[in-house]
Design an enzyme around this catalytic site. Structure first.
Site, PDB file in Angstrom:
ATOM      1  N   GLY A  17       1.258  -9.197   5.893  1.00 32.74           N
ATOM      2  CA  GLY A  17       0.909  -8.033   6.709  1.00 32.74           C
ATOM      3  C   GLY A  17      -0.552  -7.679   6.515  1.00 32.74           C
ATOM      4  N   ARG A  82       5.166 -14.871   8.558  1.00 34.52           N
ATOM      5  CA  ARG A  82       6.377 -15.655   8.780  1.00 34.52           C
ATOM      6  C   ARG A  82       6.203 -17.130   8.419  1.00 34.52           C
ATOM      7  NH1 ARG A  82       8.505 -11.438   8.202  1.00 34.52           N
ATOM      8  NH2 ARG A  82       8.923  -9.939   9.830  1.00 34.52           N
ATOM      9  N   ASP A 113       2.333 -10.561  -2.381  1.00 39.63           N
ATOM     10  CA  ASP A 113       3.137 -11.381  -3.288  1.00 39.63           C
ATOM     11  C   ASP A 113       3.656 -12.654  -2.629  1.00 39.63           C
ATOM     12  OD1 ASP A 113       4.886  -9.982  -1.689  1.00 39.63           O
ATOM     13  OD2 ASP A 113       6.324  -9.533  -3.277  1.00 39.63           O
ATOM     14  N   THR A 135      -2.630  -5.647  -0.414  1.00 39.73           N
ATOM     15  CA  THR A 135      -1.433  -5.011   0.126  1.00 39.73           C
ATOM     16  C   THR A 135      -1.554  -3.500   0.024  1.00 39.73           C
ATOM     17  OG1 THR A 135       0.934  -4.558  -0.134  1.00 39.73           O
ATOM     18  CG2 THR A 135      -0.184  -5.388  -2.078  1.00 39.73           C
ATOM     19  N   ILE A 136      -1.120  -2.825   1.090  1.00 37.95           N
ATOM     20  CA  ILE A 136      -1.090  -1.364   1.005  1.00 37.95           C
ATOM     21  C   ILE A 136      -0.051  -0.920  -0.015  1.00 37.95           C
ATOM     22  CG2 ILE A 136      -1.885  -0.996   3.376  1.00 37.95           C
ATOM     23  CD1 ILE A 136       1.087  -0.172   4.030  1.00 37.95           C
ATOM     24  N   ASP A 137       0.912  -1.794  -0.343  1.00 36.97           N
ATOM     25  CA  ASP A 137       2.026  -1.389  -1.225  1.00 36.97           C
ATOM     26  C   ASP A 137       1.597  -1.258  -2.688  1.00 36.97           C
ATOM     27  OD1 ASP A 137       3.437  -1.730   1.108  1.00 36.97           O
ATOM     28  OD2 ASP A 137       4.275  -3.669   0.541  1.00 36.97           O
ATOM     29  N   ASP A 139       1.768  -3.434  -4.998  1.00 37.28           N
ATOM     30  CA  ASP A 139       2.885  -3.898  -5.829  1.00 37.28           C
ATOM     31  C   ASP A 139       2.670  -5.303  -6.394  1.00 37.28           C
ATOM     32  OD1 ASP A 139       3.081  -5.332  -3.477  1.00 37.28           O
ATOM     33  OD2 ASP A 139       5.223  -4.985  -3.192  1.00 37.28           O
ATOM     34  N   ARG A 181       7.745  -0.932   0.724  1.00 37.06           N
ATOM     35  CA  ARG A 181       8.872  -1.804   0.334  1.00 37.06           C
ATOM     36  C   ARG A 181       9.589  -1.257  -0.899  1.00 37.06           C
ATOM     37  NH1 ARG A 181       7.142  -7.857   0.073  1.00 37.06           N
ATOM     38  NH2 ARG A 181       5.832  -6.953  -1.520  1.00 37.06           N
ATOM     39  N   GLU A 231      10.006   4.022   1.923  1.00 31.36           N
ATOM     40  CA  GLU A 231      10.995   3.382   2.801  1.00 31.36           C
ATOM     41  C   GLU A 231      12.118   2.671   2.047  1.00 31.36           C
ATOM     42  OE1 GLU A 231       8.977   0.382   5.155  1.00 31.36           O
ATOM     43  OE2 GLU A 231       8.242  -0.666   3.381  1.00 31.36           O
ATOM     44  N   ARG A 287      -1.183   0.886   7.997  1.00 33.62           N
ATOM     45  CA  ARG A 287      -1.849  -0.403   7.761  1.00 33.62           C
ATOM     46  C   ARG A 287      -3.131  -0.557   8.573  1.00 33.62           C
ATOM     47  NH1 ARG A 287       2.873  -4.561   7.620  1.00 33.62           N
ATOM     48  NH2 ARG A 287       1.750  -5.491   9.364  1.00 33.62           N
TER      49      ARG A 287
HETATM   50  O1  F6P Z   1       3.932  -5.207   2.652  1.00 35.40           O
HETATM   51  C1  F6P Z   1       3.262  -4.387   3.544  1.00 35.40           C
HETATM   52  C2  F6P Z   1       4.220  -3.745   4.496  1.00 35.40           C
HETATM   53  O2  F6P Z   1       3.486  -2.891   5.350  1.00 35.40           O
HETATM   54  C3  F6P Z   1       5.391  -2.998   3.841  1.00 35.40           C
HETATM   55  O3  F6P Z   1       5.019  -1.750   3.333  1.00 35.40           O
HETATM   56  C4  F6P Z   1       6.366  -2.950   4.992  1.00 35.40           C
HETATM   57  O4  F6P Z   1       7.705  -2.839   4.554  1.00 35.40           O
HETATM   58  C5  F6P Z   1       6.151  -4.288   5.642  1.00 35.40           C
HETATM   59  O5  F6P Z   1       4.840  -4.708   5.319  1.00 35.40           O
HETATM   60  C6  F6P Z   1       6.321  -4.252   7.140  1.00 35.40           C
HETATM   61  O6  F6P Z   1       6.103  -5.539   7.603  1.00 35.40           O
HETATM   62  P1  F6P Z   1       6.193  -5.904   9.157  1.00 35.40           P
HETATM   63  O7  F6P Z   1       4.935  -5.408   9.790  1.00 35.40           O
HETATM   64  O8  F6P Z   1       6.311  -7.380   9.178  1.00 35.40           O
HETATM   65  O9  F6P Z   1       7.413  -5.227   9.699  1.00 35.40           O
END
Ligand code: F6P
Length: 374
Positions: A17, A82, A113, A135-137, A139, A181, A231, A287
């Site tokens: 992402g 993907r 990751d 990553t914004i997460d 993690d 996540r 989430e 994002r």
């Molecule tokens: O890992 C970054 C993230 O934005 C998560 O916080 C979120 O769950 C996921 O990607 C969403 O991914 P997508 O845009 O593929 O639905």
């Protein structure tokens, strides 16, 4: 740690992402390599998807190509979460063949990751790889701050500030759902910064009666409440909230897509409260956009550090921030790991001590303010 001669033709890709600061890293890697050793930099398009095309989709990045992109959100190279070169032996062979055909002697992988796990797998096949934590997460294992996180926290904080005023006006309980996540970093930091009355994280299953009592007590005093929920959070004894139709990636394994827990919680809370409960899911707004100054600097430092590792011949590593210092960690350590909010983290303690509800029956009850407080 392996050491080789300074690479002359370096590939760079952004995987997973997107997040604010990707372009700042691309710019810093490119400028650092061009300036320090004149290496040619090749941008691979759409992350690992571009590496799995025949022929690979790639273009040369010169000084002009990366000028003026520091402030830009997204990624000039495109991304994909993907495509997976490790999905099959044929995919791995194609990715390796494309690296050879492009004449790359090293690859910079900017990603989270999933991308670092792929980078590690490709490094095990002999590719000279350096990872950059995105990553914004926030993690990623072994890294206390990924770039993009600060911008996401700023965005969520602003949203919470706006939600505060409308919640106040309408005497409502407003729930704001963040991304992240299985890690609650975004919800925790932005919840604190945005003065949320309750912060619910994936790491701490919430007790619904405790949360309802907290909101009801606030309704009797302040007449409104704001809840910030990650989430991946869930009620004790419950299950995470998944969107109904997960996307099917190229390797055919559906990736569970989180989202909608705010609506779930709204339905759970409404019968227990004397006020209207409303939910806002912030989604991809977290994002997008231009990186904060902090993320611009961090991404620039990471990009330059990645270039230094390449020049020194240190491969199979990811650049990191640890104890406030730039460093590096083996991809093998990062792969398939996650960094979640640990129990007893100072931010959790501070939140509880100032009376923020974390949905924990025992601890929150001890810190609940008296109903007659001024
Ligand atoms: O890992 C970054 C993230 O934005 C998560 O916080 C979120 O769950 C996921 O990607 C969403 O991914 P997508 O845009 O593929 O639905």
């Amino acid at each position: 740690m392996s050491t080789r001669a300074c690479p002359q033709r370096v590939g760079i890709l952004t995987g997973g992402g997107d997040c604010p600061g990707l372009n700042a890293v691309i710019r810093a890697v490119t400028q650092s390599l061009l300036r320090q050793c004149g290496a040619e930099v090749i941008g691979i398009e759409d992350g690992f998807a571009g590496l799995l095309c025949e022929p690979a989709r790639a273009r040369r990045l010169d000084w002009d190509a990366v000028s003026g992109i520091l402030l830009l959100g997204g990624t000039i190279l495109g991304s994909s979460n993907r495509a997976n070169p490790l999905a099959s032996a044929q995919a791995t062979a194609l990715a390796l063949a494309n690296v050879r055909r492009l004449g790359l002697d090293a690859l910079v992988v900017i990603g989270g990751d999933g991308s670092m796990t792929i980078a590690h797998g490709l490094a095990q096949q002999g590719l000279a790889i350096v990872g950059v934590p995105k990553t914004i997460d926030n993690d990623l294992y072994g890294c206390e701050r990924s770039f993009g996180f600060d911008t996401a926290v700023a965005t969520v904080t602003e949203a919470l500030e706006r939600i505060q005023t409308t919640a106040h006006s309408h005497h409502r309980v407003m729930i704001v759902e963040t991304m992240g996540r299985w890690a609650g970093w975004i919800a925790l930091e932005s919840g604190l910064a945005g003065a949320a009355d309750a912060i619910l994280l994936p790491e701490l299953d919430y007790d619904l009666p405790t949360l309802a009592r907290h909101c009801q007590a606030r309704l009797q005093r302040e007449r409104y409440s704001v809840i910030c929920i990650g989430e991946g959070a869930k009620a004790q004894g419950g299950a995470p909230t998944l969107q109904t139709s997960p996307a099917l990636p190229a390797d055919g394994h559906p990736v569970p897509r989180l989202g909608g827990v705010a609506h779930q919680l709204s339905a759970q809370l409404q019968p227990l409260l004397d006020a209207e409960v409303r939910a806002t899911v912030l989604g991809h707004v977290q994002r997008g956009g231009s990186p904060t100054p902090f993320d611009r600097v961090l991404a620039t430092l990471y990009g330059n550090q990645a270039a230094q590792l390449l020049l020194q011949g240190h491969f199979g590593r990811m650049v990191t921030l640890s104890g406030g210092q730039l460093g590096q960690i083996a991809l093998a350590e990062v792969a398939q790991q996650q960094r979640t909010v640990p129990a007893g983290h100072p931010l959790l303690q501070a939140a509880q001590q100032i009376g923020v509800c974390l949905g924990q029956a025992d601890r929150d009850r001890a810190h609940r303010p008296p109903l007659d407080h001024p």
